[in-house]
Enzyme design. Structure first.
Site, PDB file in Angstrom:
ATOM      1  N   ALA A 131      35.928  44.759  32.799  1.00 47.78           N
ATOM      2  CA  ALA A 131      35.503  45.577  31.283  1.00 47.78           C
ATOM      3  C   ALA A 131      36.910  46.031  30.755  1.00 47.78           C
ATOM      4  O   ALA A 131      36.572  46.968  29.804  1.00 47.78           O
ATOM      5  CB  ALA A 131      35.115  46.303  32.215  1.00 47.78           C
ATOM      6  N   ALA A 132      37.915  45.968  30.704  1.00 50.28           N
ATOM      7  CA  ALA A 132      39.257  46.368  29.757  1.00 50.28           C
ATOM      8  C   ALA A 132      38.759  46.744  28.681  1.00 50.28           C
ATOM      9  O   ALA A 132      39.537  47.277  27.771  1.00 50.28           O
ATOM     10  CB  ALA A 132      40.672  45.680  30.217  1.00 50.28           C
ATOM     11  N   GLY A 133      38.451  45.155  27.431  1.00 56.83           N
ATOM     12  CA  GLY A 133      38.100  45.026  26.257  1.00 56.83           C
ATOM     13  C   GLY A 133      37.398  46.131  26.060  1.00 56.83           C
ATOM     14  O   GLY A 133      37.192  46.775  25.104  1.00 56.83           O
ATOM     15  N   ASP A 134      36.434  45.910  27.556  1.00 56.30           N
ATOM     16  CA  ASP A 134      34.920  47.449  26.914  1.00 56.30           C
ATOM     17  C   ASP A 134      35.375  48.307  26.737  1.00 56.30           C
ATOM     18  O   ASP A 134      34.964  48.998  26.128  1.00 56.30           O
ATOM     19  CB  ASP A 134      33.439  47.304  27.557  1.00 56.30           C
ATOM     20  CG  ASP A 134      32.991  45.330  27.720  1.00 56.30           C
ATOM     21  OD1 ASP A 134      33.251  45.453  26.119  1.00 56.30           O
ATOM     22  OD2 ASP A 134      32.420  45.110  28.432  1.00 56.30           O
TER      23      ASP A 134
END
Ligand code: ADP
Length: 284
Positions: A229-232
């Protein structure tokens, strides 16, 4: 809703394979980023659609329990959006996305346009019909609300959309898809929108403005266990900080701290950092 089945190998067309474990996880880029924004301390109003099926009940509860404002969440009669994900033991996957209720979100009501105009920042993804994203960005422009487009999943971006985007956030593969190049072409992206943040995974990100700054922001050196979920986390924190009126480069640095907290934990939405956690990582 993400429906994930794991098996020794992926089934071939027409074949049935006996699987191992199965898990069901609330997902959707819009929902994940709304939850991430709420955890990062923003007042996140979610505009979107769930179905009238049992998945919709769970998705709604997930948003509410994370502190997302769901007053404008639509329920459409029929199926919720689902992703059927098959994963083999080597991590290879096959994914079928069935948009369900998302495909019914084809216009904006006056109330939805008003809430966009009243906001500080509009954060859009591409899991709803493009006409609705265009209408949302137009409503934002008319109301003086900044627009951020996370062009994920990658798809064609019509000129009416790009004309209303203040900041484009993309990873490398999305950047390549937009410009049709083999490597990310930041000048090519800046010909389309005035500001770009290109995320580079463990290499951090690049922030570039048309006729302005072009800065590489390194990632924090942390032990990454799961980058799911890093991008989110990054995109939502960026939108929250920019919406608060912080300088955009400062906002990218703060978002970088959010990405760094996220990758140190297993899981998707459970890994999304709180504001206090982002602040603590930011000071490191
Ligand atoms: P996406 O998941 O959309 O492909 P990235 O993988 O580029 O996004 O990650 C978004 C941001 O999260 C990066 O710009 C970086 O700041 C942070 N990040 C990602 N991976 C790592 C890592 N291994 N270590 C530290 N920070 C990371």
């Amino acid at each position: 809703m993400d429906l994930v089945g794991v098996a020794a190998r992926l089934p071939l067309p027409g074949e049935t394979v006996l699987g191992d474990e199965f898990v069901m996880m609330p997902g959707g880029k819009g929902a994940n980023q709304a939850i991430a924004a709420a955890r990062a301390g923003g007042h996140a109003v979610f505009l979107g659609a769930i179905g009238s099926d049992s998945f919709g009940v769970t998705l709604n509860a997930r948003l509410n329990s994370a502190g997302v404002d769901t007053a404008h969440l639509r329920t459409s009669y029929g199926a919720s959006g689902v992703a059927v994900i098959m994963v083999d033991r080597a991590g290879e996957n096959s994914i079928l996305v069935s948009p369900g209720a998302n495909s019914t979100f084809t216009d904006l009501t006056e109330a939805e346009e008003r809430v966009i105009a009243d906001g500080d920042v509009l954060l859009c993804q591409q899991e709803i019909p493009v006409g609705t994203v265009i209408a949302a960005c137009r409503a934002a422009r008319a109301g003086g609300t900044r627009t951020v487009l996370n062009a994920a999943p990658a798809r064609e971006l019509p000129p009416e959309l790009l004309a209303n985007v203040d900041l484009l956030v993309v990873n490398e593969s999305e950047a390549q898809a937009i410009t049709g190049t083999e490597t990310p072409d930041v000048p090519g992206l800046l010909a389309l929108v005035p500001r770009v943040v290109l995320t580079l995974g463990g290499d951090g990100s690049r922030f570039a403005e048309r006729d302005g700054r072009d800065e590489h922001v390194p990632a924090h050196a942390v032990e990454a266990v799961d980058t799911t979920a890093a991008g989110d986390a990054f995109t939502a924190a960026l939108a929250v900080a920019w919406g608060e009126g912080r300088d955009l480069l400062e906002a990218v640095r703060w978002a970088t701290a959010a990405g760094a907290v996220c990758v140190q934990r297993l899981g998707a939405s459970s890994a999304l950092p709180t504001r206090a956690e982002i602040d603590a990582q930011f000071e490191r």
